[in-house]
Design a protein around this motif. Structure first.
Motif, PDB file in Angstrom:
ATOM      1  N   UNK A 188       0.857  -1.180   0.000  1.00 46.42           N
ATOM      2  CA  UNK A 188       0.000   0.000   0.000  1.00 46.42           C
ATOM      3  C   UNK A 188       0.895   1.232   0.000  1.00 46.42           C
ATOM      4  N   UNK A 189       0.538   2.210  -0.817  1.00 46.07           N
ATOM      5  CA  UNK A 189       1.334   3.433  -0.928  1.00 46.07           C
ATOM      6  C   UNK A 189       1.312   4.214   0.384  1.00 46.07           C
ATOM      7  N   UNK A 190       2.484   4.735   0.850  1.00 42.38           N
ATOM      8  CA  UNK A 190       3.839   4.701   0.300  1.00 42.38           C
ATOM      9  C   UNK A 190       4.717   3.607   0.889  1.00 42.38           C
ATOM     10  N   UNK A 191       4.093   2.512   1.350  1.00 41.92           N
ATOM     11  CA  UNK A 191       4.849   1.409   1.928  1.00 41.92           C
ATOM     12  C   UNK A 191       5.276   0.397   0.887  1.00 41.92           C
ATOM     13  N   UNK A 192       4.670   0.384  -0.298  1.00 38.08           N
ATOM     14  CA  UNK A 192       4.771  -0.742  -1.230  1.00 38.08           C
ATOM     15  C   UNK A 192       6.200  -1.167  -1.521  1.00 38.08           C
ATOM     16  N   UNK A 193       7.080  -0.211  -1.779  1.00 39.60           N
ATOM     17  CA  UNK A 193       8.437  -0.596  -2.160  1.00 39.60           C
ATOM     18  C   UNK A 193       9.170  -1.298  -1.019  1.00 39.60           C
ATOM     19  N   UNK A 194       8.775  -1.041   0.230  1.00 40.94           N
ATOM     20  CA  UNK A 194       9.428  -1.699   1.360  1.00 40.94           C
ATOM     21  C   UNK A 194       9.216  -3.212   1.274  1.00 40.94           C
ATOM     22  N   UNK A 195       7.987  -3.644   1.069  1.00 37.11           N
ATOM     23  CA  UNK A 195       7.739  -5.081   0.999  1.00 37.11           C
ATOM     24  C   UNK A 195       8.237  -5.653  -0.325  1.00 37.11           C
ATOM     25  N   UNK A 196       8.330  -4.819  -1.370  1.00 38.18           N
ATOM     26  CA  UNK A 196       8.938  -5.287  -2.614  1.00 38.18           C
ATOM     27  C   UNK A 196      10.430  -5.570  -2.410  1.00 38.18           C
TER      28      UNK A 196
ATOM     29  N   UNK B  99       4.793  -4.396   7.496  1.00 33.30           N
ATOM     30  CA  UNK B  99       4.713  -2.930   7.405  1.00 33.30           C
ATOM     31  C   UNK B  99       3.394  -2.563   6.755  1.00 33.30           C
ATOM     32  N   UNK B 100       2.884  -1.402   7.118  1.00 35.22           N
ATOM     33  CA  UNK B 100       1.623  -0.952   6.532  1.00 35.22           C
ATOM     34  C   UNK B 100       1.496   0.546   6.741  1.00 35.22           C
ATOM     35  N   UNK B 101       0.340   1.064   6.389  1.00 34.25           N
ATOM     36  CA  UNK B 101       0.050   2.484   6.589  1.00 34.25           C
ATOM     37  C   UNK B 101      -1.395   2.758   6.197  1.00 34.25           C
TER      38      UNK B 101
END
Length: 407
Positions: free
Chosen positions: A37-45, A86-88
């Protein structure tokens, strides 16, 4: 403090989301459950890539939603795994039921919150509203100022969460956009030193899904008769005790981190140019850099202003804040979120409560800025400083100041 002989370092340039992923790998996490979920997406990627490349030896569960994400980690942690997610924003809203169960189960799960404002109006940009909306759910919350602090704090979070005097989940909060996508030079810690710092994981000694140790996990408790009320009180009181114990454990973890790695981060609060300050401003998160610059400029003009940054927000470091502000004549508190019930910022509410423990009455004002990704500039902080200076000269506190209202 004795001189630190640091091990050979490795430096990379990365953003805050990647820094968090490097920390998860260094902590040797065994189960990661994710939903982007934006802006967390790249972290889990990044975490998925680390698993695919063999850099992180963890099970990766790409769940169908955030409710399932945290439910998966409940089972994994009870089975003995070190865990991360992680989330937001709306993701936290969707996982709310397992989110509020986590501290009651005393599960030492670490979860990054890549903070963003909440709906509605529609927004996918940074703010603290999501993390602030769950500030009373029982999780420890620590806010980071820099990309390096994101990495270091995420590793430290496991030592804090798994400490036997704490055994609570930890949110490591870093600002969406400003830290999630802001790149900086980062020092990666030596893996052997991280292993020594964290020690052996010990996550389910107290509650386990283990056929060798059969027990009821989270049975129905309470009611108005029998042992129910006293049992429920014992659990709630124990959770509160663990939260307060965390203040000392967080400080100890930061001291040990500095000794081993040579990098110091304020554990509870940071005092910046507070020597001789007549008034102070207070910050949370990445806005602190611009605030420090504004304080430096004001000091160069002879203005006696200082800054107090809150690192650990839950549990709130009441006495540390009261002691830091004891000698000032006024304080201006800058929030990146809103307390709707009080028409001010949440940090402001906590500060005025902490000032009850100060030796004298200290007037305070609430400033709100940076909502939905808006920048809080040096110019904005100059306005905060000037208004707080006026408050120190016996000007009557006004209502909440909305910093970006006319931007």
């Amino acid at each position: 403090m004795a001189a630190v002989l640091k091990p050979k370092s490795q430096f990379i340039v990365c953003d805050g989301n990647e820094a968090a992923a490097w920390a998860v790998a260094a902590a040797r996490v065994e189960m990661v459950a994710v939903y982007p979920i934006t802006p967390q997406s790249s972290l889990v990627e990044y975490l998925a890539k680390f698993v695919a490349d063999g850099r992180l030896a963890a099970e990766l569960v790409d769940a169908e939603g955030e409710h399932s994400v945290l439910s998966v980690l409940h089972g994994a942690c009870l089975a003995g795994a070190r865990t991360y997610t992680a989330s937001c924003g709306p993701g936290i809203a969707f996982m709310f039921e397992p989110y509020v169960r986590t501290p009651g189960l005393r599960l030492p799960i670490v979860m990054g919150i890549v903070t963003r404002d909440t709906l509605t109006p529609q927004s996918v940009w940074g703010g603290h509203q999501d993390a602030m909306s769950v500030r009373e759910a029982g999780w420890i919350q620590m806010y980071c100022e820099s990309v390096q602090e994101v990495l270091d704090t995420t590793i430290m979070a496991y030592r804090i969460a798994e400490h036997h005097d704490v055994m609570l989940p930890v949110n490591v909060c870093h600002d969406g956009n400003y830290l999630s996508f802001g790149a900086a030079r980062v020092e990666l810690p030596d893996q052997d030193e991280v292993d020594a710092f964290l020690g052996a994981k010990d996550v389910n000694w107290h509650a386990a899904l283990d056929p060798q140790r059969p027990m009821a996990v989270d049975p129905l408790t309470g009611g108005s008769g029998g042992i129910g009320p006293a049992t429920f009180v014992r659990y709630r009181k124990g959770e509160c005790n663990g939260t307060q114990n965390a203040l000392a454990v967080i400080s100890e973890a930061h001291e040990e981190w500095t000794r081993r790695f040579g990098r110091a981060h304020a554990p509870l609060i940071e005092q910046y140019r507070m020597d001789g300050a007549e008034y102070a401003i207070m910050t949370l998160g990445s806005m602190t850099g611009a605030a420090k610059d504004a304080v430096d400029e004001a000091r160069s003009r002879g203005e006696r202003v200082g800054l107090v940054k809150v690192k650990t927000y839950r549990p709130f470091p009441v006495l540390a804040v009261a002691n830091a502000l004891a000698a000032v004549k006024a304080v201006g508190v800058v929030d990146r979120s809103v307390s709707f019930g009080w028409n001010c910022g949440p940090l402001f509410q906590d500060v005025i409560a902490a000032l009850h423990y100060a030796p004298q009455r200290i007037p305070a004002m609430s400033f709100i800025g940076g909502l939905a990704g808006a920048d809080i500039t040096i110019g904005h902080f100059e306005r905060v400083i000037q208004r707080t200076a006026a408050l120190a000269r016996d000007v009557v506190p006004g209502g909440t100041v909305w910093l970006n209202e006319k931007d």
